[in-house]
Design an enzyme around this catalytic site. Structure first.
Site, mmCIF file in Angstrom:
data_model
loop_
_atom_site.group_PDB
_atom_site.id
_atom_site.type_symbol
_atom_site.label_atom_id
_atom_site.label_comp_id
_atom_site.label_asym_id
_atom_site.label_seq_id
_atom_site.Cartn_x
_atom_site.Cartn_y
_atom_site.Cartn_z
ATOM 1 N N GLY A 131 21.593 23.767 47.758
ATOM 2 C CA GLY A 131 22.353 22.533 47.677
ATOM 3 C C GLY A 131 22.187 21.806 46.366
ATOM 4 O O GLY A 131 22.117 22.405 45.291
ATOM 5 N N CYS A 132 22.085 20.469 46.439
ATOM 6 C CA CYS A 132 22.008 19.639 45.230
ATOM 7 C C CYS A 132 20.789 19.963 44.383
ATOM 8 O O CYS A 132 20.808 19.772 43.161
ATOM 9 C CB CYS A 132 21.988 18.162 45.613
ATOM 10 N N ALA A 133 19.713 20.430 45.000
ATOM 11 C CA ALA A 133 18.492 20.740 44.248
ATOM 12 C C ALA A 133 18.639 21.972 43.369
ATOM 13 O O ALA A 133 17.830 22.179 42.455
ATOM 14 C CB ALA A 133 17.329 20.948 45.222
#
Length: 350
Positions: free
Chosen positions: A141-143
């Protein structure tokens, strides 16, 4: 003596279609206001998100129609392929390299699925060698903009002289759901956009920055904070209301722990380069990392221009930070499903 890993280049790209925040708000009101009684209360998120526009894989009219897995993934394959080629070609060109010089490609994406993966589908078009090492990564995801960068840097460090291409692509808008009458879906509609970024890394000399360290922190019992639910229609956003206070409470100690593993402390960092997950998350990050309010000005400008594009967003921030001039030491930070915090420290190249 082990050679340091250098960031040789960085390129970004977005789809052609633009949706302004006012257009997104108007369309959402048409689509949800009469069916979801909480919408009028939630509509203020469009004004408070700090977003002026975002780029999308499809025009606004597409999102007013019903879609299933097949046409969502067809759109993903088409647009993600285009963005992959654009960013990879530009990044390699900036580094003075060609695709046949790439030894390893790391690709992160959590908003679409293709098998074979994008790197394999595009190998012939780009000109990758037959012996290229491919590392497609899903689910961060965003990480992933930071954790994937860390993976790519470790691969470059393990093979001095090898050229590692890192590509982050997300088409978040393709997860828009007409059938999801929920607060997370409305927030996602106001927040997310599409984009891609690519970097070239190699152990050696020169480059835009030296990759000093990389690390992650996985928080226990946090699976409900962020992620996807998957059903016959497609991906559906899971997003807990508790994210900003969680970040303010937990991120600082997690980053301290990651830095300590590399014998660094928070005071050694001259500039944090953060994934702009949203205005409330940015404020929480400033608080937990003891920054003066509004320190993360580049992050807010990227959020305003593109929205939250998930994994590539922090690389858009890094691109602007490099243009402004990196300080002696910077730390890229992102959070994502897991729930995870990722951190990479960079040193300025003399």
């Amino acid at each position: 003596m082990t050679q340091s890993v250098r960031l040789l280049s960085l390129a970004t790209a977005v789809p052609d279609h633009i949706i302004t925040q006012s257009q997104a708000a108007e369309a959402s009101a048409r689509l949800f206001a009469d069916r979801f009684k909480e919408f009028r209360h939630l509509a203020r998120v469009f004004d408070n998100a700090g977003i002026g526009k975002r780029h999308a894989a499809r025009p606004l009219s597409w999102f007013e129609e019903t879609h299933g897995w097949q046409d969502r993934m067809e759109a993903y394959e088409e647009v993600a392929s285009s963005l992959f080629v654009a960013t990879a070609t530009r990044a390699l060109g900036q580094a003075g390299l060609t695709a046949d010089q790439v030894d390893c490609v790391v690709t992160v994406s959590s908003t679409g699925i293709t098998t074979p993966s994008l790197d394999a589908r595009l190998a012939g078009q780009l000109g990758f060698r037959a012996d290229i090492e491919r590392v497609p990564v899903f689910g961060l995801g965003c990480a992933a903009g930071v954790s994937g960068f860390g993976i790519a840097s470790r691969l470059a460090r393990s093979r001095p002289g090898a050229v590692v291409l890192f590509v982050a692509i997300e088409l978040c808008t393709l997860a828009f759901r007409l059938d999801e009458l929920t607060k997370p879906n409305i927030i996602a509609t106001a927040l997310f956009g599409d984009g891609a970024a690519a970097c070239v890394l190699r152990a050696g000399q020169g480059g835009m920055a030296e990759v000093e360290s990389a690390g992650d922190h996985l928080f226990p019992d946090t699976l409900d904070i962020m992620g996807w639910k998957i059903d016959e229609t497609g991906l559906g956003i899971l997003l807990a209301q508790s994210l900003p206070p969680f970040a303010e409470r937990e991120l600082g100690p997690a980053i301290d722990g990651i830095l300590a593993r590399s014998r660094l402390k928070r005071g050694d960092i001259d500039r944090f380069i953060c994934h702009p997950g949203g205005t409330k998350v940015l404020a929480a990050m400033e608080n937990t990392l003891s920054m003066v309010p509004d320190t993360l000005d580049i992050e807010r400008s990227v959020l305003a221009d593109y929205g939250n594009m998930s994994s590539p967003t922090v690389l858009f921030v890094l691109e602007r930070a490099i243009s402004r001039g990196l300080p002696d030491r910077a730390a890229m930070i992102a959070m994502g499903p897991g729930f995870t915090a990722s951190c990479v420290t960079l040193r300025r190249v003399a």
